[in-house]
Design a protein around this motif. Structure first.
Motif, short mmCIF file in Angstrom:
data_model
loop_
_atom_site.label_atom_id
_atom_site.label_comp_id
_atom_site.label_asym_id
_atom_site.label_seq_id
_atom_site.Cartn_x
_atom_site.Cartn_y
_atom_site.Cartn_z
N PHE A 99 -13.73 -23.84 16.86
CA PHE A 99 -14.55 -22.93 17.65
C PHE A 99 -15.27 -21.91 16.77
CE2 PHE A 99 -14.89 -18.73 19.58
CZ PHE A 99 -15.75 -18.99 20.63
N CYS A 100 -14.52 -21.27 15.87
CA CYS A 100 -15.10 -20.20 15.06
C CYS A 100 -16.16 -20.73 14.10
CB CYS A 100 -14.01 -19.47 14.29
SG CYS A 100 -12.91 -18.50 15.35
N PHE A 101 -15.94 -21.92 13.54
CA PHE A 101 -16.95 -22.47 12.62
C PHE A 101 -18.26 -22.72 13.36
CE2 PHE A 101 -19.22 -25.99 10.68
CZ PHE A 101 -19.34 -25.55 9.38
N ASN A 102 -18.19 -23.39 14.51
CA ASN A 102 -19.42 -23.72 15.23
C ASN A 102 -20.04 -22.50 15.88
OD1 ASN A 102 -19.77 -26.84 15.19
ND2 ASN A 102 -17.60 -26.55 15.62
N ALA A 103 -19.21 -21.58 16.41
CA ALA A 103 -19.75 -20.35 16.98
C ALA A 103 -20.41 -19.50 15.90
CB ALA A 103 -18.65 -19.57 17.68
N VAL B 106 -33.21 -25.14 16.32
CA VAL B 106 -32.93 -26.57 16.19
C VAL B 106 -31.52 -26.77 15.61
CG1 VAL B 106 -33.55 -28.68 14.96
CG2 VAL B 106 -35.33 -27.29 16.02
N LEU B 107 -31.20 -26.03 14.55
CA LEU B 107 -29.86 -26.12 13.96
C LEU B 107 -28.79 -25.62 14.93
CD1 LEU B 107 -30.58 -24.81 10.35
CD2 LEU B 107 -30.58 -27.16 11.17
N MET B 108 -29.12 -24.61 15.69
CA MET B 108 -28.18 -24.06 16.65
C MET B 108 -27.82 -25.08 17.72
SD MET B 108 -28.92 -20.77 19.08
CE MET B 108 -27.99 -20.48 20.58
N SER B 109 -28.79 -25.91 18.12
CA SER B 109 -28.52 -26.92 19.14
C SER B 109 -27.49 -27.92 18.65
CB SER B 109 -29.82 -27.63 19.53
OG SER B 109 -30.34 -28.38 18.45
N TYR B 110 -27.53 -28.24 17.35
CA TYR B 110 -26.53 -29.15 16.77
C TYR B 110 -25.13 -28.56 16.91
CZ TYR B 110 -23.58 -31.12 13.11
OH TYR B 110 -22.52 -31.66 12.42
N ALA B 111 -24.96 -27.33 16.45
CA ALA B 111 -23.63 -26.72 16.47
C ALA B 111 -23.12 -26.53 17.88
CB ALA B 111 -23.68 -25.38 15.73
N VAL C 108 -38.56 -32.99 19.92
CA VAL C 108 -37.89 -34.26 19.62
C VAL C 108 -36.77 -34.05 18.61
CG1 VAL C 108 -38.19 -36.59 18.72
CG2 VAL C 108 -39.95 -35.60 20.20
N MET C 109 -37.02 -33.21 17.59
CA MET C 109 -35.98 -32.99 16.59
C MET C 109 -34.82 -32.18 17.16
SD MET C 109 -38.13 -32.54 13.04
CE MET C 109 -36.73 -32.82 11.97
N THR C 110 -35.08 -31.33 18.14
CA THR C 110 -33.98 -30.65 18.83
C THR C 110 -33.11 -31.66 19.56
OG1 THR C 110 -35.29 -28.63 19.09
CG2 THR C 110 -33.39 -28.91 20.54
N LEU C 111 -33.75 -32.60 20.26
CA LEU C 111 -33.00 -33.67 20.93
C LEU C 111 -32.22 -34.50 19.90
CD1 LEU C 111 -35.63 -34.90 23.55
CD2 LEU C 111 -33.60 -33.50 23.97
N ALA C 112 -32.84 -34.75 18.75
CA ALA C 112 -32.16 -35.51 17.70
C ALA C 112 -30.94 -34.77 17.18
CB ALA C 112 -33.13 -35.81 16.56
N MET C 113 -31.07 -33.46 16.98
CA MET C 113 -29.93 -32.68 16.49
C MET C 113 -28.83 -32.57 17.54
SD MET C 113 -30.12 -31.67 13.34
CE MET C 113 -30.50 -33.42 13.18
N MET C 114 -29.21 -32.51 18.79
CA MET C 114 -28.20 -32.51 19.85
C MET C 114 -27.46 -33.85 19.88
SD MET C 114 -30.36 -30.53 22.84
CE MET C 114 -29.03 -30.58 24.04
N THR C 115 -28.21 -34.92 19.68
CA THR C 115 -27.59 -36.24 19.63
C THR C 115 -26.67 -36.37 18.42
OG1 THR C 115 -29.60 -37.15 20.65
CG2 THR C 115 -28.06 -38.72 19.70
N MET C 116 -27.12 -35.85 17.27
CA MET C 116 -26.28 -35.86 16.08
C MET C 116 -25.02 -35.02 16.30
SD MET C 116 -26.08 -37.09 12.96
CE MET C 116 -27.74 -37.47 12.38
N GLY C 117 -25.17 -33.89 16.96
CA GLY C 117 -24.02 -33.06 17.27
C GLY C 117 -23.04 -33.77 18.17
N PHE C 118 -23.55 -34.53 19.14
CA PHE C 118 -22.67 -35.33 20.01
C PHE C 118 -21.90 -36.36 19.18
CE2 PHE C 118 -21.50 -38.51 23.10
CZ PHE C 118 -21.18 -37.77 24.23
N SER C 119 -22.60 -36.99 18.25
CA SER C 119 -21.97 -37.97 17.38
C SER C 119 -20.84 -37.35 16.56
CB SER C 119 -23.01 -38.58 16.45
OG SER C 119 -22.42 -39.23 15.35
N HIS C 120 -21.12 -36.22 15.92
CA HIS C 120 -20.12 -35.59 15.07
C HIS C 120 -18.98 -34.99 15.90
CE1 HIS C 120 -23.06 -35.14 11.45
NE2 HIS C 120 -22.84 -36.38 11.81
#
Length: 727
Positions: free
Chosen positions: A457-461, A573-578, A631-643
Motif C-alpha cells: 500500500f505505502c509503495f503504491n500510494a 499517466v504514471l499515477m494511473s499505473y500505480a 491511449v497510453m494512460t489506458l496502456a499503463m492501467m493495463t500494465m498495472g493490472f498485469s503487475h
C-alpha cells in the motif's frame, strides 16, 4: 503538537500546489491575451506590407503596437526590427528572458520581426496577491481544528476535524483557481474587444453605413480564426449591428444563448463588441485545470491521511499496532521522496547524457545504477538489521537517499549525478529492509496479512502521490527545485523516524556479511538448476521487474516528454499505473484463493502485459498529443493490472511448485526475490537499446511479442503445477 504540525503542513501543501496550478493557468491565459493583441497587430502591419509599402515607411507604428503594451501588465518590453534596424522600442528588451517573437512578411519574404517581452514576476505578483488571504484562512482552520480537538476526549475527533478543515481548504483553493481562470478569460476578452474596436474605429466614430463598407465580415472572421477559442464576434453601434463574423457551430451556440460564454465589452462612441467563446475549448481548459487539482487533492489526501491516522487510533491500541501505524506514513514519505522526481527524471537524465556527449540512450545507465545499488544492498542490509539497531539503519538509509536527491539539485557534474543515483538506490534498499524488519518484528498471526500489505500500500500510494505532486510542481519549482524538495522530505522523514522504538535483533546471526552473501550465492546456484524455479524467474519475475523499470519508469515518461506532453499529464499517466497496481494487489489474493491455481493468474498477467505494450505502440502512433495521452494512460492501467496479478502470487507459486525440493521455503523465497532484482537492473538498458535499434513503436511491439511468447511458454511448461495457495 504533532496533530497541529500535521494539519498545518497538510494545509500548506494544498496551498502550495494550488498556487502552482493557479500560476500556471493564469500565466497561460496572460500569454494568450498578449498573443491575441500581437497577432492582431501582425495582421494589420502585414495588410499594409502586402499593399507594397515597406516596413520603414508605415506611418503610426506606435499606434498600431501600443495595444500590445496595454494588453497586460506582464508586457515589459516591445521592439520592432527590420533586419538589424530598430524601428520601434518600448521598455527594456533584454537578450535573455521570456519573449514572443513574431515574423512580419509581405507577399514574398520576411521583412521584419516583432519581439514582445513578458515578465513572469508581474504574473506571480497578481497570483500572489490573490492567494495572500489564504494565509489567514489557514490560521482560522487551524484554530477550528484545535478547538474541536480540545472539546472532545475521543481520539477519532482528530480524523473528523482534519477531514473538515482539509476539505474546506481544498474547496476554497479550487474556487480561487477557477476565479483566476475566469478573470484571465475576461481579460483576454477585453483585449480582443479592444483590437476589434480599434480596427473598426472609423466606422464607429463616423457612423458609416454598414452597406457602404465591404470586407468587414471577412476581416472579423479572419480575426476569429486566428483566435480559435472564439466562436463568433459581433460589433454593435447603439444596439444596431455593424458587423459580425461567420458564426461557429456546435455546443458553443447552445451555451452562448444562456450568456455563459458571452462577453459584451463597451467601446468608445457608444459601440459594443460581443465575443462568444467556444464551449468545447473553454470547458476543456477549465476541466484540465480542475482535473489537475482533483488529482492533487487525491495525492495530498493519501499523504496527509496516512499521518493523521496516527492521532485518531484507539487509546488502548496494542504497542505492536501503534508501531505498524507509525511505519505507514514513514515508508510512504520515503517512497514519496523518490517518486517526486519520476515525471522529470527520464528527460533530465537524457539531457545530462546529451550534454556529456553520451547520447540519449546512455540515460538508461542512470536508472541502472539506481536499481543496481538497490539490488546489491538488499543482502548486506538484511545482515545490518540483525547486527545493529534497526532504527539507525533506517535513518542512515533515509539520509543517504536524501543525499542522492541533494546531489542532483547541486548539479555538480556527471560524476556527482552517477554517485547520486547509486546513493539513492542504496538508501532506498536500506529503508525497505528496515521497514520490513519492523513489520516482521511487530506482526503476528492476528495481523500478519494486514502488516504484509503495508509495503504494497505505502509503495503504491507514495508513488501515486509523488508522481502527481512532482509533475504539477515541476513547472513552478523546476528540476533543481523538485530535487531540493525531495531531499527536504527525506530530512523530515529522518526526524519523524525518531518516533519509532530503538530495536536490536532478538537473536544475532553468526557470520559476517561476506558469509551471508556467499551463502546466498550458493543457494542461487543450487536453485537455478531446478526447472520450475528458473522457469518462473525467467518467464515471469525478471520480465515483470524489467517492465517496471524499463517501460514504466524510463521509456513512457521519456517518450511522452519528447512529444511535448506536459509534466502533469506525464505524472498522471504514471499515477494511473500505480493506482491500478494498488487496487488489483489488494483484490488478487481472494481471487487466487477461489481460482486455486496461481499458474493461470501468472500466465494471464504476462498476456495482459503484452496487450498493454500493444496499446503503448498504438498510443505512440496517434497524431494528436491528447490521443497519445489517453491511449497510453489506458496502456499503463493495463500494465498495472498485469503487475497487480503477478506481484502477489509469484513468490507463493515458486515456493509451492518446489514443495518436493529439500530447500526451505524461506531460502526459496529470499533467493527468488534476490535474483528477480536482475530485472530491475537490466530493464532500462534493454528497453533503451530496443528504442535505439527499432524506434519507439516497433520496440513496444517487440516487447509485446516477448511477453505473449512468455505467457505461452509458461503455460505449456508449467502443466501440473501445484495449487499455489494452501489451505
Amino acid at each position: 503538537m504533532l496533530g497541529l504540525t500535521v494539519v498545518a503542513l497538510s494545509l500548506l501543501l494544498v496551498f502550495v500546489v494550488g498556487y502552482g496550478q493557479a500560476l500556471k493557468s493564469y500565466r497561460q491565459l496572460t500569454t494568450d491575451t498578449v498573443m491575441a493583441q500581437t497577432e492582431a497587430a501582425r495582421l494589420g502591419v502585414e495588410q499594409v506590407l502586402n499593399s507594397g509599402v515597406s516596413l520603414e515607411d508605415i506611418a503610426g507604428l506606435g499606434q498600431i503596437l501600443q495595444p500590445i503594451v496595454e494588453a497586460d501588465v506582464s508586457v515589459t518590453g516591445l521592439r520592432l526590427l527590420s533586419g538589424q534596424k530598430q524601428l520601434y522600442l518600448y521598455g527594456d528588451v533584454p537578450e535573455i528572458g521570456n519573449r514572443i517573437s513574431i515574423p512580419l512578411s509581405n507577399k514574398f519574404t520576411q521583412v521584419g520581426t516583432l519581439e514582445v517581452v513578458l515578465s513572469d514576476l508581474m504574473v506571480e505578483a497578481t497570483v500572489t496577491e490573490s492567494f495572500q488571504p489564504f494565509i489567514w484562512l489557514i490560521v482560522v482552520l487551524l484554530t477550528v481544528f484545535i478547538g474541536s480537538v480540545l472539546n472532545s476526549s475521543k481520539r477519532a475527533v482528530y480524523l473528523t476535524s482534519f477531514t473538515m478543515v482539509f476539505l474546506a481548504m481544498s474547496v476554497s483553493v479550487m474556487i480561487l483557481v477557477g476565479s483566476l481562470y475566469r478573470d484571465g478569460l475576461q481579460s483576454k476578452a477585453v483585449s480582443l474587444a479592444d483590437v476589434v474596436s480599434q480596427r473598426l474605429s472609423p466606422i464607429l466614430v463616423h457612423d458609416v453605413d454598414r452597406d457602404l463598407v465591404t470586407g468587414v465580415e471577412l476581416m472579423l472572421d479572419n480575426f476569429r480564426q486566428t483566435n480559435p477559442e472564439l466562436s463568433k464576434i459581433a460589433v454593435f453601434k447603439e444596439n444596431r449591428p455593424v458587423a459580425a463574423s461567420w458564426q461557429g457551430e456546435g455546443m458553443a451556440e447552445v451555451i452562448s444563448d444562456t450568456g455563459m460564454l458571452d462577453y459584451i465589452i463597451g467601446t468608445s462612441s457608444s459601440g459594443q463588441v460581443r465575443l462568444t467563446y467556444k464551449a468545447e475549448i473553454v470547458l476543456a481548459q477549465l476541466a484540465r485545470t480542475l482535473k489537475n487539482f482533483a488529482v492533487l487533492f487525491f495525492a495530498c489526501g493519501l499523504v496527509c491521511f496516512a499521518f493523521i491516522r496516527l492521532l485518531s487510533g484507539e487509546a488502548n491500541q496494542k504497542r505492536s499496532d501503534v508501531i505498524l501505524e507509525r511505519i505507514k506514513p514513514l515508508f510512504l514519505g520515503a517512497v514519496l521522496m523518490e517518486a517526486l522526481m519520476a515525471p522529470i527524471m527520464p528527460q533530465y537524465m537524457a539531457s545530462v547524457a546529451e550534454s556529456a556527449g553520451l547520447g540519449t540512450g546512455a540515460s538508461s545507465l542512470f536508472f541502472t545504477l539506481y536499481f543496481l545499488g538497490f539490488a546489491l544492498t538488499l543482502l548486506p542490509a538484511a545482515r545490518l538489521v540483525e547486527m545493529y539497531d534497526i532504527r539507525r539503519v533506517l535513518v542512515f538509509g533515509i539520509l543517504l537517499s536524501s543525499l542522492g536527491c541533494g546531489l542532483l539539485a547541486m548539479d555538480m557534474g556527471l560524476e556527482a549525478i552517477l554517485l547520486a543515483r547509486l546513493a539513492s538506490g542504496v538508501g532506498q534498499a536500506l529503508i525497505f529492509i528496515s521497514v520490513q524488519g519492523y513489520i516482521l518484528r511487530f506482526s503476528n498471526k492476528d495481523n500478519k496479512t494486514q502488516a504484509a500489505g503495508i509495503i504494497v500500500f505505502c509503495f503504491n500510494a507514495g508513488f501515486i502521490a509523488g508522481a502527481a505532486i512532482g509533475a504539477l510542481l515541476a513547472d513552478y519549482l523546476g528540476d533543481k527545485g523538485t530535487f531540493t524538495l525531495a531531499a527536504s522530505i527525506g530530512v523530515i522523514m529522518s526526524l519523524f523516524s525518531l518516533i519509532l522504538p530503538s530495536m536490536r535483533a532478538r537473536q544475532k546471526r553468526q557470520g559476517s556479511v561476506a558469509d551471508m552473501v556467499s551463502a546466498m550465492m550458493a543457494d542461487s546456484w543450487r536453485l537455478i538448476k531446478i526447472p520450475a524455479f528458473v522457469r518462473t524467474m525467467l518467464l515471469v519475475g525478471i520480465p515483470t521487474k524489467a517492465a517496471l523499470t524499463g517501460i514504466v519508469s524510463f521509456a513512457v515518461p521519456l517518450l511522452l516528454a519528447e512529444r511535448g506532453v506536459s509534466k502533469e499529464s506525464i505524472g498522471q499517466v504514471l499515477m494511473s499505473y500505480a493506482a491500478i497496481v494498488l487496487l488489483v494487489s489488494h483484490k488478487v489474493g481472494p481471487w487466487v484463493d477461489r481460482l486455486g491455481n496461481s499458474k493461470t493468474v501468472l500466465s494471464l498477467g504476462n498476456l495482459i502485459a503484452g496487450l498493454a505494450l500493444v496499446l503503448l505502440a498504438i498510443g505512440l502512433a496517434m497524431p494528436q498529443n491528447w490521443q497519445t495521452v489517453v491511449v497510453m494512460t489506458l496502456a499503463m492501467m493495463t500494465m498495472g493490472f498485469s503487475h497487480g496479478l503477478i506481484n502477489a502470487p509469484v513468490v507463493t507459486h515458486v515456493v509451492v511448485s518446489m514443495a518436493d525440493s529439500q530447500e526451505s521455503d524461506s531460502v526459496i523465497a529470499a533467493t527468488y526475490r534476490f535474483l528477480e532484482r536482475f530485472g530491475h537492473v537490466s530493464g532500462s538498458i534493454i528497453v533503451g537499446q530496443l528504442l535505439i535499434w527499432f524506434g519507439a513503436e516497433y520496440a513496444m511491439l517487440a516487447l509485446a511479442g516477448f511477453f505473449i511468447a512468455a505467457c505461452m511458454l509458461f503455460t505449456i511448461f508449467s502443466q501440473g503445477t501445484a495449487k499455489a495457495v494452501s489451505s
